[in-house]
Structures are given as structure tokens and as C-alpha cells.
Design an enzyme around this catalytic site. Structure first.
Site, short mmCIF file in Angstrom:
data_model
loop_
_atom_site.label_atom_id
_atom_site.label_comp_id
_atom_site.label_asym_id
_atom_site.label_seq_id
_atom_site.Cartn_x
_atom_site.Cartn_y
_atom_site.Cartn_z
N CYS A 118 46.13 40.63 46.25
CA CYS A 118 45.45 39.39 45.84
C CYS A 118 44.71 39.75 44.78
O CYS A 118 43.40 39.60 44.86
CB CYS A 118 44.90 38.71 47.04
SG CYS A 118 45.89 38.29 48.33
N GLY A 159 41.47 40.59 38.74
CA GLY A 159 41.30 41.95 38.63
C GLY A 159 40.07 42.53 38.80
O GLY A 159 39.74 43.83 38.55
N GLY A 160 38.99 41.90 39.20
CA GLY A 160 37.67 42.62 39.50
C GLY A 160 37.98 43.92 40.31
O GLY A 160 37.30 44.97 39.80
N LYS A 161 38.77 43.96 41.60
CA LYS A 161 38.63 45.10 42.20
C LYS A 161 39.71 46.03 41.53
O LYS A 161 39.69 47.10 41.81
CB LYS A 161 39.02 44.57 43.89
CG LYS A 161 37.90 43.92 44.31
CD LYS A 161 37.99 43.65 45.99
CE LYS A 161 36.72 42.83 46.21
NZ LYS A 161 36.94 41.42 45.44
N ASP A 184 49.38 38.84 42.33
CA ASP A 184 48.67 37.19 42.53
C ASP A 184 49.70 36.23 42.32
O ASP A 184 50.75 36.29 41.68
CB ASP A 184 47.66 37.27 41.56
CG ASP A 184 46.77 36.23 42.22
OD1 ASP A 184 45.71 36.67 43.03
OD2 ASP A 184 46.89 34.97 42.39
N ASP A 239 42.81 41.01 49.37
CA ASP A 239 41.54 40.53 49.30
C ASP A 239 41.79 39.21 49.34
O ASP A 239 42.12 38.54 48.19
CB ASP A 239 41.01 40.95 47.78
CG ASP A 239 39.64 40.31 47.46
OD1 ASP A 239 38.88 39.87 48.48
OD2 ASP A 239 39.23 40.36 46.38
N CYS A 281 35.28 37.19 51.39
CA CYS A 281 33.79 36.84 50.98
C CYS A 281 33.70 35.80 51.72
O CYS A 281 32.97 34.89 51.31
CB CYS A 281 33.65 36.98 49.51
SG CYS A 281 34.80 35.66 48.54
C1 LIG Z 1 39.59 36.46 46.79
S1 LIG Z 1 40.58 36.04 45.56
C2 LIG Z 1 40.93 37.53 44.91
C3 LIG Z 1 39.91 38.13 43.94
C4 LIG Z 1 40.04 39.36 43.24
N1 LIG Z 1 40.71 40.34 44.06
C5 LIG Z 1 38.93 40.01 42.42
O1 LIG Z 1 38.27 41.23 42.99
O2 LIG Z 1 38.34 39.48 41.53
C6 LIG Z 1 41.98 35.65 46.18
C7 LIG Z 1 43.37 35.55 45.47
O3 LIG Z 1 44.62 35.44 46.10
C8 LIG Z 1 45.39 34.87 45.48
N2 LIG Z 1 46.67 34.32 46.34
C9 LIG Z 1 46.51 33.21 47.21
N3 LIG Z 1 47.62 32.97 47.69
C10 LIG Z 1 48.34 34.24 47.46
C11 LIG Z 1 49.71 34.72 47.92
N4 LIG Z 1 50.27 34.18 48.86
N5 LIG Z 1 50.20 36.25 47.54
C12 LIG Z 1 49.13 36.75 46.50
N6 LIG Z 1 47.99 36.30 46.36
C13 LIG Z 1 47.79 35.15 46.67
C14 LIG Z 1 44.62 33.83 44.76
O4 LIG Z 1 45.33 33.27 43.66
C15 LIG Z 1 43.31 34.54 44.34
O5 LIG Z 1 43.49 35.02 43.11
#
Ligand SMILES: C[S@@+](CC[C@H](N)C(=O)[O-])C[C@H]1O[C@@H](n2cnc3c(N)ncnc32)[C@H](O)[C@@H]1O
Length: 420
Positions: free
Chosen positions: A232, A236-238, A256, A303, A356
Site C-alpha cells: 500500500c 511512497g513515504g515508506k 497501490d 501499510d 497509523c
Molecule cells: C496508509 S496509506 C499508505 C501510505 C504510504 N505507505 C506512505 O508511507 O506514504 C494506505 C494506502 O493504501 C492504499 N490502498 C487502499 N486499498 C488498497 C488495496 N486494496 N491494495 C493496495 N493498496 C490499497 C490507499 O490508496 C493508500 O494509498
């Protein structure tokens, strides 16, 4: 605040208090469509809108529909949240409004005695926290810890520089900052500085990233030459932290479902000098394009999309935009993503689930459900995977970071090892 600034604040607050879109997005859109507003105007307006969000329980107790009374809500925010005296608002407030502000101030003791107004948390959230065993004191400490805006944390891109050198450079430039206590990559700024135009940022040597997020990337144990999946990845922060930890080697898949978020990762990768990342949009967690990676990854990071209730310092509107129904939907989504992502882990590889959020429903309960469904996967003690942070060791197998204790956003992580 000038009368003109107050007019803008109440118009914008009327939009924000509808809670249909994130507050920061509405504030940016408002400023884009009011180009004549100067820097000081923007500062006054944005600070007052966020002060209203941070003091909304108190405001709502005297204005049951603040969205329809946004001018009074803005005045209340100035007094409750920005320390402005009623007499200093003589140019802005009429006689009735001044009387209202006096009435509001007189309620100080009452506000301190009631949990929702003292902790500035809505009743539905207090009920969820009570249900997961939190005491009133714990809830109050949590609410208070999210009352002030978060500091600005930076992550040094270790591909390009050492933290100590960057720290010394920033300090030489008069920027008040210090090393973060837990992440060896982090720098915490004492004051909010506009670093987006700083050469270190433009060259990709620093990125803005909460220390807690940096620790989640470290928890994966990503190393040179490995195959890592950031399931997820968002913007791309992580991913960027993982790419640097891998020393720009091996393969890092950034998946994503949101094209727009992934698109933001691409210029950031270039700036950071990372060439080991493959960003790919997937249709869902069961996208057939994932099949070629089944059983291949050394580590998969999930994430997960979550309520974000650990980030209330930055996003105080989230506690009004989330609801028990929305959280129940997120729980189903999180479980499905975790299950699908686990298939990509190779025998002996690692699976990291992170949020989070501070809600057990999104955290421990998800982890317990996965452990029960996969009794052969070994639950690792996540805190022991951060050997340079002995202060984080706890009796729990999970990593739990709390704003009140660790001064990071609130984070949760669980780590499993797949059987050989
Ligand atoms: C908490 S955020 C991720 C933040 C990111 N890892 C960072 O460090 O900046 C969760 C992410 O999960 C994505 N997401 C939602 N449903 C998903 C799925 N079924 N498969 C993959 N990613 C998904 C969302 O679009 C969102 O970008």
C-alpha cells in the site's frame, strides 16, 4: 485578526465544518481561488480554521450547529485556541458576539470537567476507546497529546548523506533542530521552516517524514539485494525509506490502487536517486498481476488504509470525518489486504502489518485474526526488531507508538515470519 480576515475565515470554516473533504485540501483550494490573499492573511485564516477544529467539542457545546454559525465558531476559535483576548477583537465582534464570547469563556471549568471537551474527542470515539479498555486518564492523555500541531520531522536519505552532516549543516544555517531519539535517519525541527525550496530537499537529501513512519520502514529489516513489496505504497513515504535502506539495490515493488498517489512517488524517486523501485497500480489486492510474485518476496509491508486516528495532530478533522460504520468497512478491507499480501511472502520471509490508528479494531484485533488463521506463521516481537531503540521494548509483541509517550504520530505494527 482584521474584519476582512474574519470574513474569509468564516466562509472557509463553513466549508470545512461540512466534513465532506479533508480540511487541508479545502484550505489549499480556498487559497488557490483567492490569489490576492497575502502571506499573513493565509497564516491567520488557516491557523484559525485549524484552531476551530482543535476546539470543536467546546464550540459545539455552545453552538450546536457550528457549520451554520461559522462566524461565531471562528471568533470562538480565536479566543479558545489562539489565546486572543475578547477586548482585542473589538474591531471584529459586534455587541452580541462579544457577549457570546464572554459566555464561552465563563464555561472554562465546565469544559475542564467533561471528558469530551477536556480531551477534545467526539463521544463516538470516546466510546470506542472505553470499549477497548482505555481509562478516562488514558483517553485524556491521548486527546491532549493531539491538541498541538506536530513538529516537522525529516528523514535523511542515507544514499546521499549522513544524518550528522545534514544536522550540522542545518544548525549552521540557523535552523533550530535536533536528532530524533529513535530513528537514526531522523531530524526534528524545533520551528516550522519552509524547507521545500531548500537545496537539500530539491537534491533529494532530505524528505519530510514523521519519525514513527521511519521506524516502520526500519521494522521491515529491508536489506541490500532483497525483493521487497510495499503493498500500500501511496505517494511512497515508506517506499523511499525502504529503497535507501536497500542501498538502491534488489527490487522494490510499490503497489497501490490509487493512480494519483502513485504518480506522486515518481518524481520523489528521481529526486532521491532511487532506481530500484517499480511503482505499479493494481486494480485490487487480488489483481492477477500480483500472481508472479507469490512466494517470492523477502518482505511484504502492508501499510494498510486506516482511520488515521493516530495522526490527529496533523489532521484534527479526521475525528469528525470517521465514524464507527466507516471503521467497520476499513476493518474488512484491512483483513482482505493483509490476507492477499501475505501470499507474496517467501518461506522464511517477513510480513509487516502497520497502521497509523490507535483503535484495537484496526490493530491488535487484525493481528490476532491473522495469527489465528495462520498458526504456523511466527509472530515476532516487533520492538526487538529495532535493536537501536531499547526504550521501545515492551511486554507486547507489537510495536505501538503513542504521541503522548514517543512524540511521534500514533502507529501500530505486527511482524510475522512465514514458516520455511
Ligand atoms: C496508509 S496509506 C499508505 C501510505 C504510504 N505507505 C506512505 O508511507 O506514504 C494506505 C494506502 O493504501 C492504499 N490502498 C487502499 N486499498 C488498497 C488495496 N486494496 N491494495 C493496495 N493498496 C490499497 C490507499 O490508496 C493508500 O494509498
Amino acid at each position: 485578526m482584521t474584519p476582512a480576515q474574519l470574513l474569509h475565515t468564516s466562509t472557509l470554516l463553513g466549508q470545512v465544518l461540512g466534513f465532506e473533504q479533508p480540511a487541508d485540501a479545502l484550505v489549499s483550494a480556498y487559497f488557490r481561488s483567492h490569489k490576492k490573499l497575502g502571506r499573513q492573511d493565509r497564516h491567520e485564516i488557516a491557523e484559525t480554521v485549524f484552531a476551530a477544529l482543535r476546539h470543536l467539542q467546546k464550540i459545539q457545546s455552545v453552538l450546536p450547529e457550528p457549520v451554520r454559525q461559522s462566524r461565531r465558531a471562528a471568533l470562538a476559535a480565536l479566543v479558545l485556541g489562539r489565546g486572543i483576548s475578547i477586548s482585542a477583537l473589538a474591531d471584529c465582534a459586534n455587541a452580541e458576539e462579544t457577549e457570546f464570547l464572554g459566555y464561552l469563556k465563563a464555561k472554562k471549568t465546565e469544559f475542564a470537567e467533561q471528558l469530551n471537551t477536556a480531551a477534545e474527542l467526539p463521544e463516538w470515539l470516546i466510546a470506542q476507546l472505553h470499549a477497548q479498555g482505555w481509562s478516562n486518564e488514558h483517553i485524556l492523555a491521548f486527546g491532549r497529546s493531539t491538541a498541538a500541531p506536530a513538529p516537522l520531522d525529516l528523514r535523511v536519505n542515507t544514499l546521499q548523506a549522513k544524518r550528522d552532516k545534514v544536522l550540522a549543516q542545518l544548525q549552521d544555517e540557523g535552523i533550530r533542530c535536533e536528532a530524533t531519539p529513535y530513528s537514526p535517519w531522523g531530524i526534528r525541527l524545533r520551528d516550522k521552516s519552509a524547507l521545500m525550496r531548500h537545496p537539500l530537499f530539491l537534491e533529494g537529501t532530505i524528505e519530510v517524514q514523521d519519525e514513527g513512519s521511519q521506524l516502520l520502514a526500519r521494522l521491515t529489516g529491508a536489506r541490500r539485494g532483497e525483493i521487497i513489496v510495499d503493498f500500500c505504497a501511496g505517494a511512497g513515504g515508506k517506499t523511499l525509506a525502504l529503497g535507501a535502506a536497500m542501498n538502491n539495490s534488489g527490487r522494490l515493488y510499490a503497489f497501490d490502487v490509487a493512480e494519483k498517489r502513485l504518480a506522486k512517488l515518481k518524481p520523489r524517486m528521481v529526486r532521491a536517486g532511487l532506481t530500484n523501485i517499480s511503482p505499479q497500480r493494481i486494480g485490487s489486492e487480488t489483481d492477477p498481476r500480483l500472481e508472479r510474485l507469490i512466494g517470492k518476496a523477502d518482505c511484504v509491508l502492508v501499510d494498510a488504509p486506516c482511520s488515521g486516528l493516530g495522526t490527529l495532530r496533523r489532521n484534527p478533522d479526521l475525528k469528525y470525518r470517521q465514524s464507527p460504520e466507516r471503521i467497520a468497512e476499513l476493518e474488512k478491507q484491512q483483513a482482505a489486504i493483509l490476507e492477499a499480501a501475505a501470499r507474496l511472502v517467501r518461506p522464511g520471509g517477513r510480513l509487516v502489518y502497520a497502521t497509523c490508528s490507535v483503535l484495537a479494531a484496526e490493530n491488535e484485533h487484525q493481528a490476532e485474526r491473522f495469527s489465528a488463521a495462520h498458526p504456523d506463521w511466527q509472530l515476532a516481537n516487533a520492538t526487538r526488531l529495532l535493536p537501536d531503540c531499547p526504550e521501545l521494548f515492551s511486554g507486547s509483541p507489537y510495536l505501538q507508538l503513542a504521541t503522548a509517550t514517543h512524540h511521534t504520530d500514533g502507529f501500530f505494527a505486527a511482524v510475522w515470519i512465514r514458516p520455511e
